[in-house]
Scaffold this motif. Structure first.
Motif, short mmCIF file in Angstrom:
data_model
loop_
_atom_site.label_atom_id
_atom_site.label_comp_id
_atom_site.label_asym_id
_atom_site.label_seq_id
_atom_site.Cartn_x
_atom_site.Cartn_y
_atom_site.Cartn_z
N LEU A 123 52.09 -39.29 64.90
CA LEU A 123 51.06 -38.25 64.83
C LEU A 123 51.57 -36.97 65.47
CD1 LEU A 123 47.87 -40.28 65.86
CD2 LEU A 123 48.64 -39.70 63.55
N GLN A 124 51.19 -35.83 64.91
CA GLN A 124 51.53 -34.55 65.49
C GLN A 124 50.29 -33.66 65.46
OE1 GLN A 124 55.13 -32.79 64.07
NE2 GLN A 124 54.79 -30.84 65.11
N LEU A 125 49.81 -33.27 66.63
CA LEU A 125 48.59 -32.48 66.73
C LEU A 125 48.85 -31.02 66.39
CD1 LEU A 125 47.03 -33.84 70.04
CD2 LEU A 125 46.33 -34.36 67.69
N PRO A 126 47.96 -30.40 65.61
CA PRO A 126 48.08 -28.95 65.37
C PRO A 126 47.91 -28.17 66.68
CG PRO A 126 46.55 -29.99 63.82
CD PRO A 126 46.84 -31.00 64.87
N GLN A 127 48.59 -27.04 66.79
CA GLN A 127 48.56 -26.24 68.00
C GLN A 127 47.13 -25.84 68.37
OE1 GLN A 127 51.44 -25.32 69.74
NE2 GLN A 127 50.18 -24.40 71.33
N ARG A 128 46.29 -25.54 67.38
CA ARG A 128 44.95 -25.01 67.67
C ARG A 128 44.04 -26.06 68.32
NH1 ARG A 128 45.33 -25.99 62.26
NH2 ARG A 128 43.69 -27.27 61.27
N HIS A 129 44.36 -27.34 68.21
CA HIS A 129 43.51 -28.39 68.77
C HIS A 129 44.05 -28.96 70.08
CE1 HIS A 129 41.06 -28.27 65.25
NE2 HIS A 129 41.97 -28.80 64.44
N GLN A 130 45.22 -28.51 70.50
CA GLN A 130 45.87 -29.15 71.64
C GLN A 130 45.15 -28.90 72.96
OE1 GLN A 130 50.05 -28.16 71.62
NE2 GLN A 130 50.37 -29.06 69.59
N ALA A 131 44.49 -27.74 73.11
CA ALA A 131 43.85 -27.41 74.38
C ALA A 131 42.65 -28.34 74.64
CB ALA A 131 43.41 -25.95 74.40
N TRP A 132 41.70 -28.39 73.71
CA TRP A 132 40.50 -29.19 73.97
C TRP A 132 40.79 -30.69 73.92
CZ3 TRP A 132 38.21 -32.67 70.64
CH2 TRP A 132 38.57 -32.61 69.28
N LEU A 133 41.72 -31.10 73.05
CA LEU A 133 42.10 -32.50 73.05
C LEU A 133 42.86 -32.87 74.34
CD1 LEU A 133 43.20 -33.11 69.34
CD2 LEU A 133 41.23 -34.10 70.53
N GLY A 134 43.62 -31.91 74.87
CA GLY A 134 44.30 -32.14 76.13
C GLY A 134 43.31 -32.34 77.27
N LEU A 135 42.24 -31.54 77.28
CA LEU A 135 41.20 -31.69 78.30
C LEU A 135 40.54 -33.06 78.19
CD1 LEU A 135 39.39 -30.54 80.53
CD2 LEU A 135 37.94 -29.57 78.72
N LEU A 136 40.20 -33.47 76.97
CA LEU A 136 39.58 -34.78 76.76
C LEU A 136 40.53 -35.90 77.18
CD1 LEU A 136 37.32 -36.55 75.66
CD2 LEU A 136 38.31 -36.30 73.37
N CYS A 137 41.79 -35.78 76.78
CA CYS A 137 42.78 -36.79 77.15
C CYS A 137 42.94 -36.86 78.67
CB CYS A 137 44.12 -36.46 76.49
SG CYS A 137 45.46 -37.58 76.95
N GLY A 138 42.93 -35.70 79.33
CA GLY A 138 43.05 -35.68 80.78
C GLY A 138 41.88 -36.38 81.46
N LEU A 139 40.66 -36.15 80.96
CA LEU A 139 39.48 -36.82 81.52
C LEU A 139 39.59 -38.34 81.37
CD1 LEU A 139 36.69 -34.41 80.25
CD2 LEU A 139 37.32 -34.80 82.65
N LEU A 140 40.01 -38.80 80.19
CA LEU A 140 40.15 -40.24 79.97
C LEU A 140 41.26 -40.82 80.84
CD1 LEU A 140 39.81 -40.39 76.07
CD2 LEU A 140 38.16 -41.17 77.77
N THR A 141 42.39 -40.11 80.93
CA THR A 141 43.49 -40.56 81.78
C THR A 141 43.05 -40.65 83.23
OG1 THR A 141 45.14 -39.60 80.29
CG2 THR A 141 45.84 -40.07 82.54
N GLY A 142 42.31 -39.63 83.69
CA GLY A 142 41.82 -39.63 85.06
C GLY A 142 40.87 -40.79 85.33
N GLY A 143 39.99 -41.09 84.38
CA GLY A 143 39.08 -42.21 84.56
C GLY A 143 39.81 -43.53 84.67
N ILE A 144 40.83 -43.72 83.82
CA ILE A 144 41.62 -44.95 83.88
C ILE A 144 42.41 -45.01 85.18
CG2 ILE A 144 43.54 -46.19 82.79
CD1 ILE A 144 42.46 -45.21 80.10
N THR A 145 42.91 -43.86 85.63
CA THR A 145 43.62 -43.82 86.92
C THR A 145 42.70 -44.24 88.05
OG1 THR A 145 45.06 -42.03 86.16
CG2 THR A 145 44.84 -42.32 88.53
#
Length: 262
Positions: A123-145
């Motif tokens: 999979l390769q994410l389009p540049q325009r979606h990377q910011a908000w998906l990055g925030l969501l991914c960070g929240l999920l990663t933090g919760g698992i951490t």
């Protein structure tokens, strides 16, 4: 007395092995350490011993510094999500590793991700979606951490979807893991500060215990750095294809192991 020395020697060996894994694939030090240390100590104590080795090895992995600033700008929203998810998760769920489903959830997530990495479509994410998906991914990663003390999933999957080169991917993982470690330490410190409300005697004993823990964590840094240096030399001989396969097989093995021990 002998029990204490046995635990210390076993922990030194664990951090040396975890350092080798991190040197080869760029991750795995907290995962290997938490999985093996949990065999003979509480998860909360293992997470505390992990803080300095994890932080320093991840800072080392962020080299070279000249390329770090552009990467940080690109992944800034993800880092904010990691901090918020980790600290918020620890305040919500309590100390690392205490939730009943924490280890099983981590193991299953690692297995699914590794199988996808080995045989699923890239999979390769389009540049325009990377910011908000990055925030969501960070929240999920933090919760698992916050639940497990391990910060691999889904951060690594997101970073791989950015089509980074091998060195840039290693640096990006070092950045995310450094922020995760600092957030984990901040969450532990906040929990300790809240514990002061239990009384002065409790607070004093807590700070004394943390002083001893910091010394042990600093000692664990030595085998971790030595193992990481050895692993980095091994990594130089791997092709990109072999590197990815080793990375995914390593995650798969760790996931299966964690599930089996849960």
């Amino acid at each position: 007395m002998w029990d204490a020395w046995w635990v210390l020697a076993a922990a030194l060996a664990v951090f040396g092995l975890a350092g080798v894994v991190k040197g080869v694939v760029g991750l795995g030090l907290p995962t290997v350490s938490m999985a093996l240390l949990a065999l003979f100590m509480p998860a909360g104590q293992a997470a505390a011993w992990l803080l300095l080795p994890s932080l320093v090895t991840n800072v080392v992995q962020m080299r070279p510094l000249p390329t770090l600033a552009p990467l940080l700008r690109r992944l800034g929203w993800m880092q904010l999500g990691i901090v918020a998810g980790t600290v918020g998760g620890m305040l919500w769920w309590g100390p690392v590793g205490e939730a009943a489903v924490a280890r099983t959830a981590l193991g299953v997530a690692l297995v699914i991700y590794a199988l996808w990495g080995l045989w699923g479509p890239g999979l390769q994410l389009p540049q325009r979606h990377q910011a908000w998906l990055g925030l969501l991914c960070g929240l999920l990663t933090g919760g698992i951490t916050a639940l497990t003390g391990v910060f691999v999933v889904p951060a690594v999957a997101f970073l791989q979807s950015l089509a980074l080169g091998r060195q840039a991917l290693m640096q990006a993982m070092g950045l995310c893991f450094t922020v995760s470690t600092l957030a984990l330490g901040a969450g532990m410190a906040l929990a300790l500060a809240l514990a002061q409300g239990s009384g002065p005697g409790h607070a004093a004993s807590s700070w004394t215990g943390w002083g001893a823990t910091a010394l042990v964590s600093a000692l664990m840094l030595l085998p971790a750095l030595a193992g990481m240096a050895w692993g980095e030399r091994l990594r130089q001989s791997l092709s990109p294809q072999v590197f990815k396969r080793v990375l995914m097989l390593g995650l798969l093995a760790l996931g299966i192991y964690i599930c089996a021990r849960s």
